[in-house]
Design an enzyme around this catalytic site. Structure first.
Site, PDB file in Angstrom:
ATOM      1  CB  ILE A 195       1.468  -1.443   1.631  1.00  0.00           C
ATOM      2  CG1 ILE A 195       0.332  -0.793   0.940  1.00  0.00           C
ATOM      3  CG2 ILE A 195       1.935  -0.658   2.845  1.00  0.00           C
ATOM      4  CD1 ILE A 195      -0.832  -0.620   1.589  1.00  0.00           C
ATOM      5  CG  HIS A 232       3.292   8.515  -5.540  1.00  0.00           C
ATOM      6  ND1 HIS A 232       2.093   9.084  -5.522  1.00  0.00           N
ATOM      7  CD2 HIS A 232       3.215   7.177  -5.832  1.00  0.00           C
ATOM      8  CE1 HIS A 232       1.373   8.299  -6.039  1.00  0.00           C
ATOM      9  NE2 HIS A 232       1.818   6.989  -6.363  1.00  0.00           N
ATOM     10  CG  HIS A 276       5.606   3.909  -7.995  1.00  0.00           C
ATOM     11  ND1 HIS A 276       4.922   2.957  -7.173  1.00  0.00           N
ATOM     12  CD2 HIS A 276       4.321   4.820  -8.578  1.00  0.00           C
ATOM     13  CE1 HIS A 276       3.571   3.135  -7.193  1.00  0.00           C
ATOM     14  NE2 HIS A 276       3.183   4.403  -8.058  1.00  0.00           N
TER      15      HIS A 276
END
Length: 119
Positions: A36, A105, A107
């Site tokens: 986001i 996570h 990127h």
């Protein structure tokens, strides 16, 4: 507990479909969605569907899912057509490294030049 959904985890909520995200890929074990707050033209997060606090916890607990996350990162790069020009896969682990969501996570960053060393 590692591998189990955490009710207070943003990424667990995204995986469950409770929080909207711009999903670009999904497998049985991973979900990939656009960041986001993108830091590059391609900035996609690839998360294991199971909850692990960080990359080190994921790697220690499940080598297969760790490999799935990395494989999907490569697929995201190919899908966004940055695989030919270069891309980064970054795992921030710990507050000092910039981790703000405590769910492992990767990127996937591409579409612009990057300096070395990073940071």
């Amino acid at each position: 507990m590692a591998g189990e959904r955490q009710d207070d985890c943003l990424f667990c909520k995204i995986v469950a479909g409770e929080v909207p995200a711009d999903v670009v890929r999904e497998t049985d074990t991973t979900l990939a969605f656009r960041d986001i707050n993108p830091q590059a033209p391609t900035h996609v997060l690839v998360v294991p569907k199971a909850h692990y606090r960080d990359a080190a916890s994921l790697a220690a607990a499940d080598a297969r899912v760790t490999a799935d996350v990395l494989r999907e990162a490569g697929e995201v790069a190919a899908q966004d057509r940055v695989d030919g020009t270069g891309y980064r896969i970054v795992f921030n682990t710990g507050t000092g490294a910039g981790q703000t969501v405590w769910h492992a996570h990767a990127h996937v960053l591409g579409g612009r030049g990057f300096n070395w060393p990073p940071g």
